[in-house]
Design a protein around this motif. Structure first.
Motif, short mmCIF file in Angstrom:
data_model
loop_
_atom_site.label_atom_id
_atom_site.label_comp_id
_atom_site.label_asym_id
_atom_site.label_seq_id
_atom_site.Cartn_x
_atom_site.Cartn_y
_atom_site.Cartn_z
N TRP A 67 0.85 -1.19 0.00
CA TRP A 67 0.00 0.00 0.00
C TRP A 67 0.88 1.24 0.00
O TRP A 67 2.00 1.22 0.55
CB TRP A 67 -0.91 0.04 1.22
CG TRP A 67 -1.99 -1.00 1.24
CD1 TRP A 67 -2.17 -2.04 0.37
CD2 TRP A 67 -3.04 -1.09 2.21
NE1 TRP A 67 -3.27 -2.77 0.73
CE2 TRP A 67 -3.83 -2.22 1.85
CE3 TRP A 67 -3.39 -0.35 3.33
CZ2 TRP A 67 -4.96 -2.61 2.59
CZ3 TRP A 67 -4.51 -0.73 4.07
CH2 TRP A 67 -5.28 -1.84 3.69
N THR A 68 0.40 2.32 -0.58
CA THR A 68 1.17 3.55 -0.68
C THR A 68 0.29 4.76 -0.39
O THR A 68 -0.86 4.82 -0.82
CB THR A 68 1.78 3.71 -2.08
OG1 THR A 68 2.55 2.54 -2.40
CG2 THR A 68 2.69 4.93 -2.17
N LEU A 69 0.83 5.70 0.36
CA LEU A 69 0.22 7.02 0.52
C LEU A 69 1.01 8.02 -0.33
O LEU A 69 2.22 7.89 -0.47
CB LEU A 69 0.27 7.48 1.98
CG LEU A 69 -0.50 6.67 3.03
CD1 LEU A 69 -0.27 7.27 4.41
CD2 LEU A 69 -1.99 6.64 2.71
N ASP A 145 0.60 10.50 9.21
CA ASP A 145 0.49 9.43 8.21
C ASP A 145 -0.34 8.27 8.76
O ASP A 145 -1.14 7.68 8.02
CB ASP A 145 1.87 8.93 7.81
CG ASP A 145 2.68 9.97 7.06
OD1 ASP A 145 2.07 10.79 6.34
OD2 ASP A 145 3.92 9.98 7.20
N GLN A 148 -3.92 8.55 8.30
CA GLN A 148 -4.34 8.15 6.95
C GLN A 148 -4.34 6.63 6.80
O GLN A 148 -5.22 6.06 6.15
CB GLN A 148 -3.42 8.78 5.90
CG GLN A 148 -3.49 10.29 5.83
CD GLN A 148 -2.67 10.82 4.65
OE1 GLN A 148 -2.97 10.55 3.49
NE2 GLN A 148 -1.61 11.56 4.97
N TRP A 149 -3.35 5.97 7.40
CA TRP A 149 -3.32 4.50 7.34
C TRP A 149 -4.57 3.92 8.01
O TRP A 149 -5.13 2.92 7.52
CB TRP A 149 -2.07 3.95 8.01
CG TRP A 149 -0.79 4.13 7.27
CD1 TRP A 149 0.37 4.66 7.76
CD2 TRP A 149 -0.49 3.75 5.91
NE1 TRP A 149 1.35 4.65 6.80
CE2 TRP A 149 0.85 4.09 5.65
CE3 TRP A 149 -1.25 3.17 4.89
CZ2 TRP A 149 1.46 3.86 4.43
CZ3 TRP A 149 -0.63 2.94 3.67
CH2 TRP A 149 0.69 3.29 3.43
N GLN A 151 -7.52 5.21 8.13
CA GLN A 151 -8.64 5.35 7.21
C GLN A 151 -8.54 4.35 6.05
O GLN A 151 -9.56 3.83 5.57
CB GLN A 151 -8.71 6.79 6.68
CG GLN A 151 -9.08 7.81 7.73
CD GLN A 151 -10.45 7.53 8.36
OE1 GLN A 151 -11.37 7.03 7.71
NE2 GLN A 151 -10.59 7.88 9.63
N ARG A 152 -7.31 4.06 5.61
CA ARG A 152 -7.13 3.07 4.54
C ARG A 152 -7.59 1.69 5.01
O ARG A 152 -8.22 0.93 4.24
CB ARG A 152 -5.66 3.02 4.11
CG ARG A 152 -5.23 4.16 3.21
CD ARG A 152 -5.79 4.05 1.80
NE ARG A 152 -5.37 2.84 1.11
CZ ARG A 152 -4.25 2.72 0.41
NH1 ARG A 152 -3.41 3.74 0.30
NH2 ARG A 152 -3.96 1.58 -0.19
N SER A 155 -11.38 1.65 5.05
CA SER A 155 -11.90 1.56 3.69
C SER A 155 -11.74 0.16 3.11
O SER A 155 -12.61 -0.34 2.38
CB SER A 155 -11.18 2.57 2.78
OG SER A 155 -11.43 3.89 3.20
N HIS A 156 -10.63 -0.50 3.45
CA HIS A 156 -10.33 -1.82 2.89
C HIS A 156 -11.08 -2.93 3.63
O HIS A 156 -11.64 -3.83 2.99
CB HIS A 156 -8.83 -2.07 2.94
CG HIS A 156 -8.41 -3.38 2.34
ND1 HIS A 156 -8.28 -3.57 0.99
CD2 HIS A 156 -8.09 -4.57 2.93
CE1 HIS A 156 -7.89 -4.82 0.74
NE2 HIS A 156 -7.78 -5.45 1.91
#
Length: 311
Positions: A67-69, A145, A148-149, A151-152, A155-156
């Protein structure tokens, strides 16, 4: 750094303080500049090398996703591995690595949580591994960061996610600093292993222990240099201040023989926390050695905490 970049910083300095500035700048470079290799571990932990590399081999072979931000911004790109559990689950642990480490150095903890049935998200922090960044920020910018992770993951995995934040050393402090932010309800609990109370206190301690240097004027100068390059002073990077705002259950783990992040910092962090909390001091363990000293006891302690608070 190029001389043309350093020169503006030197203009206000007198000849008497120029030497202190250059010493502080060299210390900043030593402590804050990224390295693209993992430094050797301490002598105390060399005996665990075979076990460590077995965990690393497992992590390289287990199915995972990258995974990438900020993929379109090379200077801000952050990379992580997502390792799904063997059976579908809504439980995910986000694992934060230590100073000058990377996600691979957390393989033993990832395997522990994998065996417990968790998905695992394991980032490389800024200035480490495959992530971008010229300087290490000791968790202060990394915490953003991780928001954001989180939230990822939601979402996943789904809105019914249950998320555990876990970190060791700098990663432990990163988790502690995340705790003071506004977190979504999917984040249920935190585990911080040998995190420092603040980077100012940690730097001051290491200045005396490793370099036999006084706090003043070195620490204020390093703080000013850091503000110039990273945009924040060392006073900002405080686990205790963030923990005072935390409302989530947290387990603190610390080695009783830790001479890198002294154990009194664990007590500082514990006292700063008003949420449900536990503290486990592994009396004979050195820095970041608590898992290796007795993996079964470590897993048992983590499991007991999760049975109580990960709901």
């Amino acid at each position: 750094m190029k001389r043309s970049v350093v020169k503006p910083l030197l203009i206000p300095l007198t000849a008497a303080t120029a030497g202190s500035f250059w010493l502080s700048y060299r210390l900043f470079k030593y402590a804050f500049e990224r390295v693209d290799h993992v430094p050797p571990t301490s002598k105390e932990k060399q005996k665990y090398a075979d076990d460590y590399y077995r965990y690393v081999d497992w992590m390289k072979q287990v199915p995972s996703q990258t995974w990438t931000l900020n993929a379109q911004s090379p200077e801000n790109k952050v990379v992580a591995s997502f390792i799904p559990a063997d059976s579908p689950t809504t439980d995910t642990v986000i694992v934060a690595h230590g100073y000058k480490g990377n996600r691979e150095t957390m393989a033993n903890y990832v395997k522990m949580f994998h065996d417990m049935g968790f998905n695992a998200l394991v980032p490389d922090d800024r200035g480490h591994g495959e992530s971008s960044g010229q300087y290490i920020n000791f968790g202060w910018l990394d915490r953003l960061d991780y928001l954001q992770w989180i939230q990822r993951v939601i979402s996943h995995v789904g809105q019914d996610s249950r998320i555990l934040l876990f970190g060791v050393s700098m990663g432990g402090a990163t988790v502690e600093m995340i705790s003071g932010e506004t977190l979504p309800p999917q984040v249920k609990a935190l585990i911080a292993d040998c995190g420092y109370a603040s980077i100012k206190e940690e730097l001051t301690y290491l200045l005396k222990q490793q370099f036999h240097l006084p706090e003043y004027p070195v620490e204020p100068l390093v703080s000013g240099i850091n503000r110039h390059f990273l945009g924040f002073s060392l006073d900002d990077v405080s686990s205790t201040k963030q923990l005072a705002k935390n409302r989530l259950p947290i387990l603190f783990i610390h080695g009783g023989r830790d001479t890198y992040v002294p154990v009194h910092m664990a007590y500082e962090n514990y006292r700063a926390t008003n949420a449900p909390k536990q503290l486990w001091v592994v009396k004979k363990a050195t820095h970041a050695e608590s898992f290796w000293y007795d993996p079964a006891a470590y897993k048992q302690r983590v499991t007991a905490f999760l049975k109580t608070y990960f709901k």
